[in-house]
Write an enzyme that holds these catalytic residues in place. Structure first.
Site, PDB file in Angstrom:
ATOM      1  N   SER A  64       0.834  -1.190   0.000  1.00  0.00           N
ATOM      2  CA  SER A  64       0.000   0.000   0.000  1.00  0.00           C
ATOM      3  C   SER A  64       0.873   1.246   0.000  1.00  0.00           C
ATOM      4  CB  SER A  64      -0.916   0.025   1.229  1.00  0.00           C
ATOM      5  OG  SER A  64      -1.542   1.295   1.352  1.00  0.00           O
ATOM      6  N   ALA A 122     -13.919   6.840   8.289  1.00  0.00           N
ATOM      7  CA  ALA A 122     -14.935   7.879   8.144  1.00  0.00           C
ATOM      8  C   ALA A 122     -16.306   7.306   7.792  1.00  0.00           C
ATOM      9  CB  ALA A 122     -14.504   8.876   7.059  1.00  0.00           C
ATOM     10  N   LEU A 124     -16.984   5.508   5.144  1.00  0.00           N
ATOM     11  CA  LEU A 124     -17.167   5.658   3.700  1.00  0.00           C
ATOM     12  C   LEU A 124     -16.688   4.434   2.923  1.00  0.00           C
ATOM     13  CD1 LEU A 124     -16.036   9.392   3.452  1.00  0.00           C
ATOM     14  CD2 LEU A 124     -18.370   8.499   3.653  1.00  0.00           C
ATOM     15  N   ASP A 171     -21.984  -2.227   1.184  1.00  0.00           N
ATOM     16  CA  ASP A 171     -20.788  -1.464   0.839  1.00  0.00           C
ATOM     17  C   ASP A 171     -20.126  -2.013  -0.419  1.00  0.00           C
ATOM     18  OD1 ASP A 171     -21.422  -0.228   3.176  1.00  0.00           O
ATOM     19  OD2 ASP A 171     -19.677  -0.931   4.306  1.00  0.00           O
ATOM     20  N   TYR A 223     -21.190  -3.255  16.556  1.00  0.00           N
ATOM     21  CA  TYR A 223     -21.958  -3.619  15.365  1.00  0.00           C
ATOM     22  C   TYR A 223     -22.522  -5.032  15.541  1.00  0.00           C
ATOM     23  CZ  TYR A 223     -22.816  -4.562  10.354  1.00  0.00           C
ATOM     24  OH  TYR A 223     -23.375  -4.891   9.142  1.00  0.00           O
TER      25      TYR A 223
END
Length: 382
Positions: A64, A122, A124, A171, A223
Site C-alpha cells: 500500500s 470515516a 465511507l 458497501d 456492530y
C-alpha cells in the site's frame, strides 16, 4: 507517484493493468442490509486504485502506498481466516474467498500495489473499496467471468469470514455496481438493484459529506451486538429477517417484544426500510428537496433507537439544519465517521462555515467537508 509507477518500482516490471473501485456514502437505509431490507448508497469520486499482475508460483505480494511498511508476502495456499489483523487482510481475504469459491486459477497468486483516496475510519467504506478493486482486477486478469453483484458477494465473504467483520453486502455492492449520476436502490434479499437518477446539480442542490474525524472501529463488538439484537427480534416475531415485518404492523410487533433494547433495534430497522421507500417515491416524483426531512428523521432513529451516533455527528446534524440545510443524518456504521447534509447549492458555504465554527466552539477537531458527487462503480482504468 502513481500506482503504475509505484508498481514498477516495487516489482521491477509494469503491471498488467490498473483498476479503481470507489468508496460510498449511504443516502438512507442503515443497519437494514443484514436484515434483508433496503439500502440506497451512492459511489463517491474517492477510489482505491490497484495496479496488478498475475503470478504463477502461488505467491501473493501486497503493498500500500498509504501505509508505511514493506511488501507483505503471503502464500495463497496458506491463507487462513482470522489470522491477519493488518490492512493486507482485506485484499488477501478476497484471494482466499475466490479460491474457496472454486476459482482455482487465482492460486497462481498476484503482485498488487494499492493506493486510496477514500478516507479511512470515516464510514465511507474504504475497506470495501480495497476488496472490490482486488476482486475486479483478479476477475479480469484470470477471466473468471463474475458479475458485479457476484464480486460484491465474494468481497463481503472476505470481510465476514476472513477479516472477521460481520458487515452486510451494501458497501461492496455499491462499490462494484454504482452508476455515475445515480443512487443505487439495493434489495438485500435478492440483491436486485435499480439505478435511481440522482442529479442534484440540475436541481440546484448538493449533498455534502461531513467527516467528523472521529474514528470508528466496527470490529469492537458494537456492530455485532446490534446485529445479534436484530436477529433476536426477528426470532421473537417469528420471521426469518426483520424485512418481513411490515411498517404498517410495526406498532403491534413492538408490543410483542419484551426486551427494550431489542424493541428499539426493531423499530429502527423497520422504519428505516420505510424511509428508503419514501425517498425513492420522492425521487421518482422529482421532489428531491422533500427527502431532506426523511434524512433528519433517519438520524433521530439512529441516535435514539439504534444509539450509534456520537456528540460530533449530532452537532453536524443540528447545526446544519439550524443554518439552512434541507436535512441531514449520520451515515455508515456509527460511533464516529460521517454525516450527509442536503443543501441548496447557494447555501453550501453558509452551512459549511456554521458546522466548522460549531466544532471549533465545542473543542472538536475540525471536520472535513466535501460534496458527494454520485460517481461510477468499479472499473478498469488502464
Amino acid at each position: 507517484m502513481g500506482v503504475r509507477e509505484g508498481f514498477e518500482e516495487l516489482y521491477g516490471a509494469a503491471p498488467e493493468g490498473v483498476w479503481a473501485a470507489p468508496g460510498r456514502v449511504n443516502l438512507i437505509g442503515e443497519y437494514t442490509d443484514f436484515n434483508e431490507g433496503f439500502v440506497m448508497p451512492l459511489a463517491l469520486p474517492h477510489t482505491a486504485v490497484a495496479a496488478v499482475s498475475r503470478r504463477e508460483d502461488g505467491v501473493l505480494r501486497l503493498h500500500s502506498a498509504d501505509i508505511e511498511g514493506p511488501v507483505v508476502e503471503l502464500r495463497v495456499d496458506e491463507l487462513v481466516p482470522l489470522t491477519n489483523t493488518s490492512w493486507a487482510a482485506y485484499p488477501a481475504g478476497v484471494v482466499w474467498a475466490l479460491r474457496e469459491a472454486g476459482h482455482a486459477t487465482v492460486a497462481g497468486g498476484a503482485d498488487i500495489h494499492l493506493a486510496s483516496t477514500v478516507p479511512t475510519g470515516a464510514g465511507l467504506s474504504s475497506s470495501a473499496a480495497l476488496e472490490v478493486v482486488t476482486a475486479l482486477a483478479l476477475n479480469d486478469l484470470y477471466e473468471l467471468g463474475l458479475t458485479g453483484p457476484q464480486l460484491a458477494r465474494l468481497s463481503q465473504r472476505a470481510e465476514n469470514d476472513f477479516v472477521g467483520v460481520p458487515c452486510g453486502v451494501m458497501d461492496q455492492t455499491a462499490s462494484a455496481c454504482c452508476v455515475e449520476g445515480h443512487a443505487l436502490h439495493l434489495d438485500c434479499r435478492d440483491l436486485s438493484i435499480r439505478q435511481v437518477p440522482f442529479d442534484l446539480a440540475s436541481q440546484g442542490l448538493e449533498l455534502l459529506v461531513v467527516d467528523s474525524r472521529v474514528k470508528h472501529a466496527l470490529g469492537d463488538g458494537a456492530y455485532a451486538e446490534r446485529r445479534a439484537g436484530c436477529e433476536e427480534g426477528a426470532r421473537q416475531l417469528g420471521v426469518t429477517h426483520l424485512r418481513d415485518v411490515a411498517y404498517e404492523e410495526l406498532d403491534g410487533a413492538l408490543e410483542r417484544l419484551t426486551d427494550e433494547r431489542v424493541r428499539r433495534y426493531v423499530r429502527h430497522v423497520v422504519s428505516d426500510d420505510h424511509r428508503v421507500e419514501q425517498v425513492i417515491a420522492l425521487l421518482d416524483a422529482g421532489d428531491v428537496r422533500a427527502i431532506g426531512p426523511v434524512l433528519t428523521d433517519g438520524h433521530r432513529s439512529l441516535r435514539d433507537d439504534l444509539r450509534i451516533s456520537c456528540p460530533e455527528l449530532d452537532l453536524v446534524v443540528s447545526t446544519a439544519n439550524a443554518s439552512g440545510a434541507l436535512g441531514a443524518r449520520m451515515t455508515g456504521g456509527g460511533f464516529g465517521g460521517s454525516a450527509v447534509v442536503l443543501v441548496e447549492s447557494a447555501d453550501v458555504d453558509t452551512v459549511t462555515k456554521a458546522i466548522t465554527e460549531a466544532f471549533a466552539a465545542a473543542g472538536y477537531t475540525a471536520p472535513r467537508v466535501f460534496p458527494a458527487v454520485p460517481s461510477a462503480g468499479a472499473r478498469r482504468v488502464a
